[in-house]
Write an enzyme that holds these catalytic residues in place. Structure first.
Site, PDB file in Angstrom:
ATOM      1  NE  ARG A  23      -2.192  -1.415   3.763  1.00  0.00           N
ATOM      2  CZ  ARG A  23      -2.076  -0.725   4.894  1.00  0.00           C
ATOM      3  NH1 ARG A  23      -2.502   0.517   4.955  1.00  0.00           N
ATOM      4  NH2 ARG A  23      -1.539  -1.277   5.971  1.00  0.00           N
TER       5      ARG A  23
ATOM      6  CB  SER B  84       2.487  -6.566   7.814  1.00  0.00           C
ATOM      7  OG  SER B  84       1.504  -6.662   8.730  1.00  0.00           O
TER       8      SER B  84
ATOM      9  CG  ASP C  24       5.920  -8.583  12.391  1.00  0.00           C
ATOM     10  OD1 ASP C  24       6.460  -7.468  12.237  1.00  0.00           O
ATOM     11  OD2 ASP C  24       5.357  -8.930  13.439  1.00  0.00           O
ATOM     12  CB  VAL C  25       9.878  -5.437   9.120  1.00  0.00           C
ATOM     13  CG1 VAL C  25       9.617  -5.574   7.631  1.00  0.00           C
ATOM     14  CG2 VAL C  25       9.044  -4.329   9.749  1.00  0.00           C
TER      15      VAL C  25
ATOM     16  CG  ASN D 224       7.605   2.084   2.548  1.00  0.00           C
ATOM     17  OD1 ASN D 224       7.444   3.303   2.519  1.00  0.00           O
ATOM     18  ND2 ASN D 224       6.561   1.239   2.555  1.00  0.00           N
TER      19      ASN D 224
ATOM     20  CB  SER E 191       8.969  10.697   9.159  1.00  0.00           C
ATOM     21  OG  SER E 191       8.013  11.718   9.392  1.00  0.00           O
TER      22      SER E 191
ATOM     23  CE1 TYR F 129       5.704   7.015  11.564  1.00  0.00           C
ATOM     24  CE2 TYR F 129       6.279   9.339  11.602  1.00  0.00           C
ATOM     25  CZ  TYR F 129       5.984   8.196  10.893  1.00  0.00           C
ATOM     26  OH  TYR F 129       5.985   8.215   9.523  1.00  0.00           O
TER      27      TYR F 129
ATOM     28  CE  LYS G  50       9.015   6.449   9.966  1.00  0.00           C
ATOM     29  NZ  LYS G  50       9.331   5.452   8.946  1.00  0.00           N
TER      30      LYS G  50
HETATM   31  P1  NAP Z   1       0.589   2.795   4.937  1.00  0.00           P
HETATM   32  O1  NAP Z   1      -0.188   3.254   3.760  1.00  0.00           O
HETATM   33  O2  NAP Z   1      -0.067   2.696   6.263  1.00  0.00           O
HETATM   34  O3  NAP Z   1       1.273   1.388   4.555  1.00  0.00           O
HETATM   35  C1  NAP Z   1       2.076   0.741   5.504  1.00  0.00           C
HETATM   36  C2  NAP Z   1       2.752  -0.453   4.874  1.00  0.00           C
HETATM   37  O4  NAP Z   1       3.606  -1.053   5.854  1.00  0.00           O
HETATM   38  C3  NAP Z   1       1.778  -1.525   4.426  1.00  0.00           C
HETATM   39  O5  NAP Z   1       2.306  -2.121   3.256  1.00  0.00           O
HETATM   40  C4  NAP Z   1       1.812  -2.519   5.576  1.00  0.00           C
HETATM   41  O6  NAP Z   1       1.503  -3.865   5.167  1.00  0.00           O
HETATM   42  C5  NAP Z   1       3.273  -2.425   5.983  1.00  0.00           C
HETATM   43  N1  NAP Z   1       3.524  -2.848   7.353  1.00  0.00           N
HETATM   44  C6  NAP Z   1       2.974  -2.361   8.498  1.00  0.00           C
HETATM   45  N2  NAP Z   1       3.468  -3.007   9.569  1.00  0.00           N
HETATM   46  C7  NAP Z   1       4.341  -3.927   9.089  1.00  0.00           C
HETATM   47  C8  NAP Z   1       5.152  -4.920   9.681  1.00  0.00           C
HETATM   48  N3  NAP Z   1       5.192  -5.116  11.017  1.00  0.00           N
HETATM   49  N4  NAP Z   1       5.915  -5.715   8.879  1.00  0.00           N
HETATM   50  C9  NAP Z   1       5.900  -5.527   7.549  1.00  0.00           C
HETATM   51  N5  NAP Z   1       5.155  -4.614   6.917  1.00  0.00           N
HETATM   52  C10 NAP Z   1       4.372  -3.828   7.685  1.00  0.00           C
HETATM   53  O7  NAP Z   1       1.879   3.747   5.179  1.00  0.00           O
HETATM   54  P2  NAP Z   1       2.556   4.850   4.240  1.00  0.00           P
HETATM   55  O8  NAP Z   1       1.923   6.163   4.520  1.00  0.00           O
HETATM   56  O9  NAP Z   1       2.659   4.366   2.850  1.00  0.00           O
HETATM   57  O10 NAP Z   1       4.005   4.920   4.919  1.00  0.00           O
HETATM   58  C11 NAP Z   1       5.102   4.204   4.406  1.00  0.00           C
HETATM   59  C12 NAP Z   1       6.359   4.649   5.148  1.00  0.00           C
HETATM   60  O11 NAP Z   1       6.531   6.062   4.978  1.00  0.00           O
HETATM   61  C13 NAP Z   1       6.296   4.420   6.661  1.00  0.00           C
HETATM   62  O12 NAP Z   1       7.568   4.065   7.144  1.00  0.00           O
HETATM   63  C14 NAP Z   1       5.910   5.776   7.198  1.00  0.00           C
HETATM   64  O13 NAP Z   1       6.322   5.963   8.518  1.00  0.00           O
HETATM   65  C15 NAP Z   1       6.652   6.687   6.236  1.00  0.00           C
HETATM   66  N6  NAP Z   1       6.111   8.033   6.162  1.00  0.00           N
HETATM   67  C16 NAP Z   1       4.839   8.257   5.756  1.00  0.00           C
HETATM   68  C17 NAP Z   1       4.366   9.561   5.702  1.00  0.00           C
HETATM   69  C18 NAP Z   1       2.965   9.871   5.238  1.00  0.00           C
HETATM   70  O14 NAP Z   1       2.597  11.048   5.322  1.00  0.00           O
HETATM   71  N7  NAP Z   1       2.200   8.926   4.746  1.00  0.00           N
HETATM   72  C19 NAP Z   1       5.185  10.619   6.099  1.00  0.00           C
HETATM   73  C20 NAP Z   1       6.476  10.357   6.521  1.00  0.00           C
HETATM   74  C21 NAP Z   1       6.940   9.054   6.535  1.00  0.00           C
HETATM   75  P3  NAP Z   1      -0.064  -4.405   5.101  1.00  0.00           P
HETATM   76  O15 NAP Z   1      -0.698  -3.741   3.905  1.00  0.00           O
HETATM   77  O16 NAP Z   1       0.071  -5.869   4.926  1.00  0.00           O
HETATM   78  O17 NAP Z   1      -0.710  -3.989   6.385  1.00  0.00           O
END
Ligand code: NAP
Length: 247
Positions: A15, A37, A63-64, A90, A142, A155, A159
């Site tokens: 995702r 996950s 699960d990472v 990621n 982040s 968080y 980060k």
């Molecule tokens: P997201 O849409 O919530 O997607 C999270 C992804 O991580 C999903 O593929 C999920 O897998 C996977 N995941 C969660 N827990 C896991 C685990 N224990 N082991 C393996 N995979 C796991 O998040 P996103 O917004 O794309 O964020 C991606 C990265 O960017 C994250 O590190 C987040 O902190 C960082 N980030 C995001 C933002 C933002 O504004 N969105 C800003 C700064 C940084 P499932 O689909 O199987 O649940």
């Protein structure tokens, strides 16, 4: 193409930002190990999209936060693809709350997934990269880890930790031609930020000089560049992609 015949291993690729990185890497010629996950159907859909682009893809449930699962998954991906060239850490979660209300388990869970998860993967994929004397590691941090954010002590700690870990790994691995960099996204439109109320989103956008939230592709374009030969002399860097929120 920038990543012709490279193999990328992307965590959290089912995702959001991880999915965009996996697809953009495939568009640029890479085969992709799609790690997730729990959301198997979403991961499979990403694999189908990658195969439709003419590239190889395989999904892996992992699960990472579990060291053993990371070891097994890296081994399985190397067996399937023959080798790995790119690791993108990621996968991430949030468990936001004000510090005085935050439960210990929510602090630990975020550190275990967002920080230790990247360590587990760097350790296992890093050993493979060292043997091959090449590789590119991209860790998703982040701006919260750089500027802090109320409600996110867990968080932001994870980060910020990613940044220290990226710079340390960059120093350890550079002698073998392996780069390690971090991307620090601002507010990007994904399921993670969908948890914000409309009022919170309005407040966020008004604080962003470019006056909009970012798209997952904004991060994916930089990830492709950092994984490509164009970035072979860049290591230990942290690059913000945040519309200017932390200038
Ligand atoms: P997201 O849409 O919530 O997607 C999270 C992804 O991580 C999903 O593929 C999920 O897998 C996977 N995941 C969660 N827990 C896991 C685990 N224990 N082991 C393996 N995979 C796991 O998040 P996103 O917004 O794309 O964020 C991606 C990265 O960017 C994250 O590190 C987040 O902190 C960082 N980030 C995001 C933002 C933002 O504004 N969105 C800003 C700064 C940084 P499932 O689909 O199987 O649940």
């Amino acid at each position: 193409m920038l990543l012709n015949d490279k193999v990328a291993f992307v965590t959290g690729a089912s995702r959001g930002i991880g999915k965009a990185i996996a697809l953009e890497m495939a568009r640029n010629g890479a085969d992709v190990a799609v790690c997730y996950s729990s959301n198997e159907a979403a991961a499979e859909e990403v694999c189908q999209q990658i195969r439709a682009l003419g590239r190889n893809a395989q999904s892996y449930r992992c699960d990472v936060s579990d060291m053993e699962q990371c070891s097994e998954t890296v081994k399985a991906a190397i067996a399937h693809f023959g080798h790995l060239d790119i690791l993108v850490n990621n996968a991430g979660i949030t468990r936001d709350n004000l510090m005085l209300m935050m439960k210990e388990e929510d602090f630990d869970k975020v550190i275990a997934t967002n920080l230790k998860g990247a360590f587990h993967m760097m350790k296992h994929a890093g050993a493979h990269f060292l043997k091959r004397k090449q590789g590119a590691i991209i860790n998703i941090s982040s701006v919260s880890g750089m500027m802090g954010n109320a409600g996110q002590v867990n968080y932001a700690a994870a980060k910020a930790g990613i940044i220290g870990m990226t710079k340390s790994a960059a120093k350890e691995l550079a002698g073998r031609g392996i780069t390690c960099n971090a991307i620090a996204p601002g507010f990007i439109t994904t399921d993670m930020t969908d948890q914000l109320s409309d009022k919170q989103k309005e407040a966020v956008v008004s604080a962003i000089p470019l006056k909009r939230m970012g798209q997952p592709e904004d991060i994916a374009h930089l990830a492709v560049f950092l994984a490509s030969p164009l970035a072979s002399y860049i290591t230990g860097e942290v690059i913000k992609v945040d519309g200017g929120i932390y200038i």
